[in-house]
Design a protein around this motif. Structure first.
Motif, PDB file in Angstrom:
ATOM      1  N   ALA A 173       2.375  11.565  11.317  1.00 40.70           N
ATOM      2  CA  ALA A 173       3.184  10.415  10.926  1.00 40.70           C
ATOM      3  C   ALA A 173       4.574  10.496  11.547  1.00 40.70           C
ATOM      4  O   ALA A 173       5.118   9.495  12.026  1.00 40.70           O
ATOM      5  CB  ALA A 173       3.277  10.343   9.404  1.00 40.70           C
ATOM      6  N   TYR A 196      -0.931   0.605   7.727  1.00 42.82           N
ATOM      7  CA  TYR A 196       0.336   0.427   8.429  1.00 42.82           C
ATOM      8  C   TYR A 196       0.769  -1.034   8.347  1.00 42.82           C
ATOM      9  O   TYR A 196      -0.019  -1.925   8.008  1.00 42.82           O
ATOM     10  CB  TYR A 196       0.210   0.863   9.896  1.00 42.82           C
ATOM     11  N   THR A 219       6.026   0.797   8.981  1.00 41.49           N
ATOM     12  CA  THR A 219       5.598   1.750   7.962  1.00 41.49           C
ATOM     13  C   THR A 219       4.171   2.186   8.244  1.00 41.49           C
ATOM     14  O   THR A 219       3.337   1.380   8.645  1.00 41.49           O
ATOM     15  CB  THR A 219       5.668   1.114   6.560  1.00 41.49           C
ATOM     16  N   TYR A 268       1.384   5.677  -3.766  1.00 38.39           N
ATOM     17  CA  TYR A 268       0.094   6.325  -3.951  1.00 38.39           C
ATOM     18  C   TYR A 268       0.083   7.008  -5.311  1.00 38.39           C
ATOM     19  O   TYR A 268       1.140   7.236  -5.915  1.00 38.39           O
ATOM     20  CB  TYR A 268      -0.188   7.358  -2.841  1.00 38.39           C
ATOM     21  N   LEU A 310       1.040   4.878   6.537  1.00 37.17           N
ATOM     22  CA  LEU A 310       0.556   5.791   5.504  1.00 37.17           C
ATOM     23  C   LEU A 310      -0.735   6.401   6.037  1.00 37.17           C
ATOM     24  O   LEU A 310      -1.721   5.696   6.257  1.00 37.17           O
ATOM     25  CB  LEU A 310       0.303   5.032   4.191  1.00 37.17           C
ATOM     26  N   GLY A 322       3.469   9.434   4.285  1.00 37.30           N
ATOM     27  CA  GLY A 322       3.991   8.143   4.712  1.00 37.30           C
ATOM     28  C   GLY A 322       5.369   8.266   5.334  1.00 37.30           C
ATOM     29  O   GLY A 322       6.139   9.165   5.005  1.00 37.30           O
ATOM     30  N   PHE A 382       5.526   1.601   0.318  1.00 38.61           N
ATOM     31  CA  PHE A 382       4.200   2.163   0.079  1.00 38.61           C
ATOM     32  C   PHE A 382       4.220   2.944  -1.222  1.00 38.61           C
ATOM     33  O   PHE A 382       5.282   3.293  -1.754  1.00 38.61           O
ATOM     34  CB  PHE A 382       3.750   3.058   1.240  1.00 38.61           C
ATOM     35  N   VAL A 390       0.063  -0.187   0.692  1.00 38.32           N
ATOM     36  CA  VAL A 390       1.124  -0.460   1.658  1.00 38.32           C
ATOM     37  C   VAL A 390       1.391  -1.952   1.617  1.00 38.32           C
ATOM     38  O   VAL A 390       0.445  -2.749   1.603  1.00 38.32           O
ATOM     39  CB  VAL A 390       0.728  -0.029   3.089  1.00 38.32           C
TER      40      VAL A 390
END
Length: 363
Positions: A329, A291, A349, A161, A351, A146, A159, A172
């Motif tokens: 990214a 995103y 952003t 995970y 991911l 990310g 974000f 996100v």
């Protein structure tokens, strides 16, 4: 032999030498990621030799697990040493050890952070960055990475995970506003998500916990959009829930992006009524893209947005070139910034995640 540690800045544009007690005291030059051999080692996570000018040296990627932290500059006495497989193996082990130590040091002091962050962060950006996990992580069959911009003044995007041997959980979110309050909204939503996830609750319960927390803490006066996703790493079965957010994309076989429009509910904080969970079965080497609207909404001087078609085309070309999620990214955020003249008007952003069959190991 002389070894210098170069840490990548948070924009992933420059490699900055890290100062150590007793080391050189004069100013050292930062190296550009996009135009130097050191940057190439960082981008490709490969060792590159340099025979001149100056002393022969190896540029060795500095990593902690799957996360790229910078490069090691290893000066050697003889050009022949550059091609010594034993030395390269030792350099790889040293890279992994130092990478782990750099990550640990960043938790107990500010030296590492000062090297990587030459520009002051805003208060709301400090709050957001304190919430984030490592930018890149992976298990044998799955890699996730990310990035978010603007790095020093982000306020409402975030974000998260969580990875295990069998499951990857991703989220996100984009909170209303562009100030400290939006950072507080993002922090509350993310904390509620983690609390529900740690308790073993599913996507619907996670979304309800986030919604209830925002309504309770902010008197129903705020909201946040989000995508929550859970991937079975054994079967490739993806479950996802979209709370008023831009649609996730599935990139398959280097071809166009498939918008995932199955599961959804209202934005978090507005009270959830009907909630549906979408499902998709991934194929090996599929990419999942989450995103915020700051990515597709970034506009050029003529008002043309970056847009979903441009995003899909960019990702397709990156996948065809063989670039992994961390480098893709990085390049994507650079492209979005360039499209909007180098200065974003909204948080952006992304991911990126790539799944392979458990019998295959991702690079």
């Amino acid at each position: 032999m002389t070894i210098t540690v170069h840490l990548v800045d948070y924009e992933q544009r420059l490699l900055r030498p890290m100062a150590f007690p007793g080391g050189p005291t004069g100013p050292a030059e930062a190296l550009e990621v996009d135009t130097t051999l050191a940057g190439r080692a960082y981008q490709q996570v490969r060792i590159f030799p340099a025979e001149g000018p100056g002393a022969p040296r190896l540029w060795v990627p500095l990593v902690d697990g799957a996360e790229r932290l910078g490069v090691l500059e290893v000066e050697v006495d003889d050009v022949a040493d550059l091609h010594d497989p034993g030395l390269r193996t030792q350099c790889r082990w040293l890279s992994m050890l130092l990478g782990h130590l750099v990550t640990l040091l960043s938790q107990y002091g500010d030296g590492v952070d000062r090297t990587r962050r030459p520009e002051k962060r805003t208060v709301d950006a400090e709050l957001i960055w304190s919430l984030l996990p490592p930018l890149t992580a992976g298990v044998d069959s799955f890699v996730v990475s990310g990035v978010l911009e603007p790095r020093h003044s982000v306020s409402g995007d975030a974000f998260d995970y969580a990875l295990s041997e069998t499951t990857a959980t991703l989220v996100v979110l984009d909170a209303d506003g562009r100030d400290v309050r939006s950072g507080l909204v993002a922090a509350a939503a993310l904390s509620a998500h983690r609390s529900a996830r740690h308790a073993g609750l599913g996507l619907v319960e996670q979304a309800r916990a986030m919604d209830e927390t925002l309504r309770r803490q902010f008197d129903g006066d705020v909201s946040a959009t989000a995508v929550l996703a859970e991937l079975d790493l054994v079967t490739g079965r993806l479950s996802y829930l979209n709370a008023g957010h831009p649609r996730p994309l599935l990139l398959r076989g280097g071809q166009g992006g498939l918008p995932l429009a199955g599961g959804g509910c209202r934005p978090l904080g507005r009270g959830l009524d009907e909630v549906t969970v979408g499902e998709e079965v991934l194929q090996p080497d599929d990419w999942l893209v989450l995103y915020t609207d700051g990515v597709t909404g970034a506009s050029d001087a003529g008002g043309a947005p970056f847009g979903e078609p441009r995003l899909v085309d960019f990702l397709r070309r990156e996948a065809a070139a063989g670039n992994p999620p961390p480098e893709t990214a990085r390049r994507l955020v650079k492209a979005v910034l360039a499209h909007q003249g180098g200065a974003l008007r909204d948080d952006a952003t992304v991911l990126l995640a790539r799944w392979a069959h458990p019998d295959r190991i991702l690079p």
